[in-house]
Scaffold this active site. Sequence first.
Site, PDB file in Angstrom:
ATOM      1  N   GLU A  26      -4.183  -6.880  -0.061  1.00 46.94           N
ATOM      2  CA  GLU A  26      -4.718  -5.905  -1.025  1.00 46.94           C
ATOM      3  C   GLU A  26      -4.647  -6.448  -2.451  1.00 46.94           C
ATOM      4  OE1 GLU A  26      -6.350  -3.429  -0.167  1.00 46.94           O
ATOM      5  OE2 GLU A  26      -5.654  -2.775   1.813  1.00 46.94           O
ATOM      6  N   ARG A  53      -8.122  -7.255  -4.522  1.00 48.08           N
ATOM      7  CA  ARG A  53      -8.379  -6.361  -5.656  1.00 48.08           C
ATOM      8  C   ARG A  53      -7.989  -7.008  -6.979  1.00 48.08           C
ATOM      9  NH1 ARG A  53      -7.622  -0.261  -3.273  1.00 48.08           N
ATOM     10  NH2 ARG A  53      -7.503  -0.844  -1.108  1.00 48.08           N
ATOM     11  N   ASP A  86     -12.018  -6.248  10.671  1.00 45.00           N
ATOM     12  CA  ASP A  86     -13.334  -6.258  10.010  1.00 45.00           C
ATOM     13  C   ASP A  86     -13.637  -7.473   9.141  1.00 45.00           C
ATOM     14  OD1 ASP A  86     -11.326  -5.378   8.284  1.00 45.00           O
ATOM     15  OD2 ASP A  86     -12.396  -3.616   7.554  1.00 45.00           O
ATOM     16  N   GLU A 127     -18.637   0.849   2.274  1.00 40.73           N
ATOM     17  CA  GLU A 127     -19.307  -0.077   3.193  1.00 40.73           C
ATOM     18  C   GLU A 127     -20.792   0.206   3.418  1.00 40.73           C
ATOM     19  OE1 GLU A 127     -16.297   1.288   3.775  1.00 40.73           O
ATOM     20  OE2 GLU A 127     -15.071  -0.510   3.466  1.00 40.73           O
TER      21      GLU A 127
HETATM   22  C1  DMJ Z   1     -11.617  -2.178   0.465  1.00 41.86           C
HETATM   23  O1  DMJ Z   1     -10.364  -2.411  -0.041  1.00 41.86           O
HETATM   24  C2  DMJ Z   1     -12.214  -3.424   1.041  1.00 41.86           C
HETATM   25  O2  DMJ Z   1     -13.572  -3.270   1.161  1.00 41.86           O
HETATM   26  C3  DMJ Z   1     -11.618  -3.775   2.363  1.00 41.86           C
HETATM   27  O3  DMJ Z   1     -12.253  -4.885   2.947  1.00 41.86           O
HETATM   28  C4  DMJ Z   1     -11.759  -2.621   3.305  1.00 41.86           C
HETATM   29  N1  DMJ Z   1     -11.247  -1.411   2.751  1.00 41.86           N
HETATM   30  C5  DMJ Z   1     -11.591  -1.044   1.408  1.00 41.86           C
HETATM   31  C6  DMJ Z   1     -12.818  -0.205   1.260  1.00 41.86           C
HETATM   32  O4  DMJ Z   1     -13.091   0.649   2.242  1.00 41.86           O
END
Ligand code: DMJ
Length: 673
Positions: A304, A308, A437, A573
């Site tokens: 994270e 970010r 994912d 998404e």
């Molecule tokens: C974000 O932090 C990123 O896109 C991550 O890959 C998946 N979750 C969140 C958004 O849904």
Amino acid sequence: MYSAAVAAASPPRRDFISVTLSPEEAVGAGGYNNSKAWRRRSCWRKWKQLSRLQRSIILFLFAFLAVCGVISYTSMGEPWKSLTNKSLDDQRTEPEIPGLKLANPAVLPAPQKADANLGDNPELSPQKPPKPPHVRRGPSNLQIKPPWRDVRLKTQHDASRVVEEPAQADKEEKTEKSVISWRGAVIEPDQSTEPPSSKIKEPETPSSVESEDQKEPVPINERQMAVIEAFRHAWKGYKDFAWGHDELKPLSKSYSEWFGLGLTLIDALDTMWILGLKEEFEEARKWVADHLVFDKNVDVNLFESTIRILGGLLSTYHLSGDSLFLEKAKDIGNRLMPAFKTPSKIPYSDVNIGRGTAHPPRWTSDSTVAEVTSIQLEFRELSRLTGDEKFQKAVDEVMKHVHTLSGKNDGLVPMFINTNSGQFTHLGVYTLGARADSYYEYLLKQWIQGGKKENELLEDYMRAIEGVKKHLLQRSQPKKLTFVGELAHGHFSAKMDHLVCFLPGTLALGAHNGLTADHMKLAEALIETCYQMYAQVETGLSPEIVHFNLHAQKGHKDVEIKPADRHNLLRPETVESLFYMYRFTGDKKYQDWGWEILQNFNKYTRVPTGGYTSINNVQNPSNPEPRDKMESFFLGETLKYMFLLFSDDIDLINLDKYVFNTEAHPLPIWVPA
Ligand code: DMJ
């Protein structure tokens, strides 16, 4: 001129013929006479002079030659057909990957010529990639300096055109020498780049500083204005009640802390730049300069904070050219490195950035597969910018290790990996949703970032998409929506996370970069499904998870929602994929769908005093049950992708120059040194 004359040189019963090449015969006594009548008469005379047996032999030979001709024409036709790439079905062949047996075979032939990494895949992959219409050689640059932008409708659809007309692209590029070909992905030598890890280099300059051709001011349209308005509203809430903290709690007019690092502010920096919000950007920059300190005794999640914070700082550095952001990026990058000190080199999930210690979650020594394989774009870019190869080395090692691991199912990976053994754990469960994912997303994106030459990444990506097609794709009832379900120990579940909606965008990006056109077809089908996950719900907002109906039942929609899954976290998404789809096809319906979604966010999640909130119940328009939390990705991703979706300027983050990390932070695609 010679004519072939067949002469009977022996009695009729002798079973042979002689062929004499005689110029005189053809010319005849009267000298050269090429009249049609003469030639016809002469041939007929010769024919009559032949015995029955000789005539039969000649006729048999002609028949034999004709049959051979037909056979060789048909066998030459196959590669030609796939060269034209008109029909996907025409291209179906068995997969060339050893040991891989697909029920639904690969859509393109194996590579003709590959480098050492691709082993000895023997076949020819005749499909040339559609040449990116906007690709320009040379240093990448953003070419935007907000708020000066240029709307260029005319070039918007080029990308889709090349996807639809690969045969034409083939013809044009026939003379170009390709280096690598993998199932239709052919990489031109001059698009390839050296990854930075080979040697320590001088620090790179940011993209925007290298920009050669800044453009004229860009008028922004009404929908983009609406996004700016939404952003300002969200920002107002954050500024008033959560300034410098991680997340806004808009209802209680307060904040929540996760890492205590001003997460929303950092995540939103490049969005402000792209939206042209100079004043807000300057204010936030000042906070970064004066207050952002990483020397804190705090545990952060490696993934994270990488996507970010590190990602946000790096992209802001590229867009603004302001070295403050690079300095901060280096600082956090260095502080995250202890995570890689594990027996297997698979990083721990958590790092204390003040103490320099790392550890797995308390209850396990496992890390999540998506987490350890979705930090690469950022660390690789940090190496490129600083000239310090340690960042890239650490993350490349993870990818190389995962590449060799057993426990995959036709390229699909389990969700957990052990930091001691380096092996996958909890085998047998496969999803494109949470915990797996962005593994798939980053396979493709690293390949693009590195100049399309890291073949193992492409190989794993292509194999995984085949795995998705083989094991996870199904169609719902009654609308026959194509969706990506999950597989648990051989049992298919019709469950799809909203998170999976990154996939259409990623597939489209791959097709744009020369991968097989059927990825684009799948992207089109899946984005329709993701849109229906909004449209079939009472508020017009998607829940976190849906279950699709596999059997038609009266009065039932395709989408079913379980009580525990009906929240919406303002996730990006679907909007992200809409953006890619619009960029590559120019089909306005994608903009319209995004517009509907924005309006529904405004209707059901907007808090009058500032900010937007997650909600608990997308099925109850009269009380969607606000959760009192605005996730940082709403500003970092959702609104950014909205703004880009409504733009007709392909140079507003040109996808041939930039690759978005999984938190929507654009990083440059590397160019030749
Ligand atoms: C974000 O932090 C990123 O896109 C991550 O890959 C998946 N979750 C969140 C958004 O849904």
